[in-house]
Design a protein around this motif. Structure first.
Motif, PDB file in Angstrom:
ATOM      1  N   THR A  51       0.651  -1.201  -0.092  1.00 48.92           N
ATOM      2  CA  THR A  51      -0.098   0.358   0.140  1.00 48.92           C
ATOM      3  C   THR A  51       0.897   1.397   0.008  1.00 48.92           C
ATOM      4  N   ARG A  52       0.260   2.119  -0.308  1.00 51.28           N
ATOM      5  CA  ARG A  52       0.623   3.637  -0.492  1.00 51.28           C
ATOM      6  C   ARG A  52       1.521   4.011   1.012  1.00 51.28           C
ATOM      7  N   GLN A  53       0.599   3.633   2.339  1.00 57.34           N
ATOM      8  CA  GLN A  53       0.909   3.730   3.049  1.00 57.34           C
ATOM      9  C   GLN A  53       2.172   2.916   3.467  1.00 57.34           C
ATOM     10  N   GLN A  54       2.231   1.898   3.595  1.00 54.91           N
ATOM     11  CA  GLN A  54       3.565   0.809   3.503  1.00 54.91           C
ATOM     12  C   GLN A  54       4.903   0.718   3.025  1.00 54.91           C
ATOM     13  N   VAL A  55       4.471   1.827   1.920  1.00 50.46           N
ATOM     14  CA  VAL A  55       5.694   2.080   1.121  1.00 50.46           C
ATOM     15  C   VAL A  55       6.744   3.534   1.530  1.00 50.46           C
ATOM     16  N   ARG A  56       5.223   4.422   2.192  1.00 50.53           N
ATOM     17  CA  ARG A  56       5.393   5.788   2.919  1.00 50.53           C
ATOM     18  C   ARG A  56       6.863   5.094   4.036  1.00 50.53           C
ATOM     19  N   VAL A  59      10.189   3.685   3.087  1.00 49.57           N
ATOM     20  CA  VAL A  59      10.637   5.756   2.642  1.00 49.57           C
ATOM     21  C   VAL A  59      11.574   6.002   4.181  1.00 49.57           C
ATOM     22  N   LYS A  60      10.711   6.513   4.865  1.00 53.02           N
ATOM     23  CA  LYS A  60      10.831   7.366   5.734  1.00 53.02           C
ATOM     24  C   LYS A  60      10.973   6.773   6.998  1.00 53.02           C
ATOM     25  N   ALA A  61      11.638   5.393   7.354  1.00 53.79           N
ATOM     26  CA  ALA A  61      11.945   4.689   7.950  1.00 53.79           C
ATOM     27  C   ALA A  61      14.057   4.937   7.286  1.00 53.79           C
ATOM     28  N   ALA A  62      14.299   5.306   6.228  1.00 50.92           N
ATOM     29  CA  ALA A  62      15.513   5.441   5.569  1.00 50.92           C
ATOM     30  C   ALA A  62      15.869   7.243   6.415  1.00 50.92           C
ATOM     31  N   ASP A  63      15.127   7.796   6.136  1.00 54.55           N
ATOM     32  CA  ASP A  63      15.208   8.958   6.475  1.00 54.55           C
ATOM     33  C   ASP A  63      15.920   9.011   7.579  1.00 54.55           C
TER      34      ASP A  63
END
Length: 77
Positions: A51-56, A59-63
């Motif tokens: 889902t878009r939430q899972q992708v966010r 990506v956010k975890a890496a940030d």
């Protein structure tokens, strides 16, 4: 089902869990790279089934990892 067969099956299951974890991490790296390369989130979702939430979150975890390591003091061994 005897004890030996059960133990073999349990071992195969543990091996599969380990492989799954490795693949999950590799996929997360690939998702982050796709995001960095400018691939649309919609396309990442379609390719991965996430889902878009899972992708966010991925990506956010890496940030947040980058920010944390930049602010963490480094100790020389």
């Amino acid at each position: 089902m005897d004890k030996r067969s059960l133990a073999q099956l349990a071992g195969r299951f543990r091996d599969a869990e380990a492989r799954t974890e490795i693949l999950r991490q590799e996929l997360a790296v690939a998702i982050r790279q796709a995001d960095t390369d400018g691939l649309a989130q919609k396309d990442i979702c379609e390719a991965t089934g996430y889902t878009r939430q899972q992708v966010r979150r991925i990506v956010k975890a890496a940030d947040s990892d980058d920010e944390q390591s930049a602010s963490s003091p480094q100790h020389d061994a």
